[in-house]
Design an enzyme around this catalytic site. Structure first.
Site: not given
Ligand code: DGJ
Length: 695
Positions: A451, A514
């Site tokens: 990430d 997301d």
């Protein structure tokens, strides 16, 4: 013969791909110009286009002294467009003057050497083609030979786009949780720039553009994409007289890259593609290129994944993860990924980043037991990491405050309470490789979710780090993969903030967004699909109401949207009812049947506004056809009701799940009456249709 010298024309070459030809020459005055880029030409026609000027203009419509015809228009001389190369020499001297020096070509590759002898700059234009793709790769190496050179711009190249009466552009732009929204419209006269100044590819735009005047399945499309995961700039210029060119490269305006004598800078490749057959054919050609020349394991089937983030957020415990793992295994999940919150003092987003050991309170004996259990349950094991980041409240930052991007005497602005580590520094890379290698080895991990959750600010101590950071990340990923052959990596950047061909070269899958709201995801996935293949597109089914949008969408629709890529589950399985779990297991089993087709197949976007009205995606692979059809809102008056398929063999016959057999022509011209499109009823109806070609 992919790259050949053109007979009868000095310093002129033609590069052939299976369906296209690119003709260029190095002119007397040192400019390298494009004569032709379009459908494949026979040798006799190549000789005709090379050097063909009409009334003082190039046949392609360019004036002879027009910088838009050049492969690398420099800042210097009679040029007033966007420079692809801008340099400042000793004494503040500008105005680059390149002369042709030499050319080398082998099958598939051409290197043209250009020199500015007075001030010691050597520039090599590289071009490469493959015999199984129409994508042309071009990049540039600049070397300071005798004196220092400051580069203000070094693009991978400019791509003249042969004239079109009314050029239309297509690109994607967006935001966090709203990535890759397609934008299409007339290319305005002037300069249209897509860019990222974030240090990453970014959520706000993606480094590619297409120019054409095409429909989904008809018309010529020119595309340019940049294979780079840091900041970038791509500008499409359109002159009032009609010329169009696209220049693309790393970095962004205002940066200065200093080269000492002997130092070089090599750009990432810019990729060019011309196709006939609309945006659909263009997308399929990009997907083929990704599978043949970019992805590290393109033929591997992506496992069904479970990710714990939306179930537990930062509340990660061994028992909690085990509970989820058991349920996930029962559903048929094949890879279990523990997300953020497992390490250091990371109980929220204010602390712990940088301290990459299991949280001693949450995992007093480490995480071996958890991952062993995961494996006993028949799943592979994965772990979330964010190696480029540090919270100021961490042991790492207390020990190495100088490792972050910073300028002396300037603030260190945090975002999500974190600072960015400078991967251009060798000691930072060494540190990262050390603990990543240990984690992968100690826990026998199959998967890292890598990430990257914030943009650069105060990015010192020098402008070259904008390049060095990205290359540092690439180097660590490459080395990790080399040391752990079975390791697979997911690229994530606060959702889909780092999706590009540079990242896809060293990762297997990307976290698309997301935003897991099935409705909004459809448009995000549509934008993604213009360039990148479905097999690398990670899609999770999460809870309803959706944690980001609050929208309630039936489980079936959520699954059918996520089944359009690499399927995963990210909901809180502890709260799913027995009925939901049984339904989920059935969808996962169905997905496993169709995934080779979805992940490897040719994609057809079958019209409609995804997420807004009836739409469908279709995949064709070997003898199977998979259709995922969606009808989010009941509207009795909205045509079409039948779904016309594409890309089938007209004479072949295809058997559907009910045993009925249809001619390809019937399915493509008359269409299929999929229930969700045909009947009216509740909102959020969707179908999975599988057809098999009869032998
Ligand atoms: C952002 C990612 O996109 C999410 O999936 C999750 O991993 C969080 N970061 C964790 O902090």
């Amino acid at each position: 013969m992919p790259v050949v010298a053109v007979e009868g024309r000095p310093r002129t070459w033609a590069a052939h791909t299976p369906s296209s030809t690119y003709v260029l020459s190095a002119e007397e005055d040192g400019r390298v110009v494009q004569w032709y880029w379009g459908p494949r030409l026979p040798a006799a026609a190549v000789a005709e286009v090379a050097g063909d000027r009409v009334s003082g203009r190039f046949a392609s419509g360019f004036r002879p002294d027009d910088d838009l015809v050049e492969l690398l228009p420099v800042d210097g001389g009679r040029r007033w467009g966007v420079p692809s190369l801008q340099a400042v020499y000793e004494g503040g001297v500008r105005s680059v003057e390149l002369t042709f020096d030499s050319a080398e070509f082998t099958a598939g590759r051409l290197d043209l050497v250009l020199l500015d002898p007075e001030y010691g700059l050597r520039v090599v234009l590289h071009l490469r083609v493959h015999d199984d793709s129409d994508v042309i790769e071009r990049w540039v190496t600049a070397t300071a030979t005798t004196g220092p050179v400051r580069l203000l711009r070094l693009d991978s190249g400019s791509w003249p786009v042969p004239e079109r009466a009314d050029p239309v552009y297509l690109g994607v732009a967006g935001d966090w949780a709203l990535e890759t929204q397609p934008h299409r419209g007339p290319l305005p006269v002037g300069e249209t720039t897509f860019t990222s100044r974030t240090g990453t590819t970014s959520h706000t735009a993606n480094p590619w553009i297409m120019i054409g005047d095409a429909g989904e399945e008809h018309g010529r499309v020119y595309g340019v994409a940049l294979a780079w995961s840091g900041s970038w700039r791509l500008t499409a210029q359109r002159r009032a007289e009609g010329e169009v060119a696209i220049t693309a490269g790393f970095g962004h305006d205002g940066l200065a890259w200093d080269l000492a004598p002997g130092e070089s800078l090599e750009t990432p490749p810019a990729l060019g593609l011309v196709t006939d057959g609309g945006y659909g054919a263009a997308g399929r050609a990009w997907h083929d290129y990704a599978r043949r020349h970019v992805l590290p394991h393109p033929r591997e089937v992506r496992p069904v994944l479970y990710n714990s983030w939306e179930a537990t957020w930062f509340d990660v415990t061994e028992d909690g993860q085990l509970g989820l793992a058991r349920r996930a295994a029962e559903l048929g999940v094949e890879l279990f990924v523990v997300d953020d919150g497992w390490f250091g003092g990371r109980v929220d987003d204010r602390r712990g980043l940088g301290d990459w050991w299991p949280n001693p309170e949450r995992f007093p004996d480490g995480m071996r037991r958890l991952f062993d259990e995961v494996r006993k349950l028949g799943m592979r094991a994965g772990l979330w990491v964010e190696p480029e980041m540090v919270n100021p409240d961490s042991d790492l930052y207390r020990a190495h405050p100088d490792w972050v991007l910073h300028w002396p005497g300037r603030r260190r602005d945090t975002a999500r309470n974190q600072l960015v580590l400078n991967y251009a520094r060798p000691e930072v890379r060494e540190w990262a490789l050390g603990w990543l290698d240990r984690l992968a080895g100690d826990y026998r991990l199959d998967y890292f979710k890598w990430d990257m959750n914030r943009s650069f600010t105060q990015a010192g101590p020098d402008d070259l780090l904008w390049i060095g950071h990205t290359r540092g990340v690439y180097a660590i990923m490459d080395e990790l993969r080399a040391r752990h052959r079975g390791l697979r990596i997911e690229s994530c950047s606060g959702g889909g903030g780092r999706i590009d061909f540079g990242m896809l070269r060293r990762t297997d899958v990307v976290w698309t967004s997301d935003n897991t709201d099935a409705l909004e995801r459809q448009r995000i996935q549509q934008g993604y699909s213009h360039l990148y293949p479905a097999g690398a597109m990670s899609c999770w089914v999460t809870d309803s109401p959706n944690p980001i949008t609050g929208r309630r969408v039936p489980l079936r629709y959520r699954f059918h949207v996520a089944m359009a890529g690499a399927l995963g589950v990210g909901g809180n399985l502890g709260e799913w009812t027995a009925g939901e779990l049984a339904e989920a297991a059935a969808h996962i089993a169905a997905y496993k049947e169709i995934r080779p087709v979805v992940q490897q197949g040719r994609l057809y976007r079958l019209g409609g506004r995804p997420g807004g009205e009836r739409s469908a995606v279709q995949y064709v692979h070997e003898d199977r056809v998979v259709v995922l059809a969606y009808n989010p809102f009941t509207d009795r008056r909205q045509a079409p009701w039948r779904l016309r398929l594409a890309g089938l063999e007209p004479e072949a016959r295809y058997r559907d799940g009910d045993g009925r057999v249809w001619h390809g022509t019937t399915l493509m011209e008359h269409g299929l009456a999929v229930p969700s499109w045909w009947s009216s009823g509740d909102d959020y109806r969707s179908d999975l249709v599988v057809l098999t070609r009869e032998p």
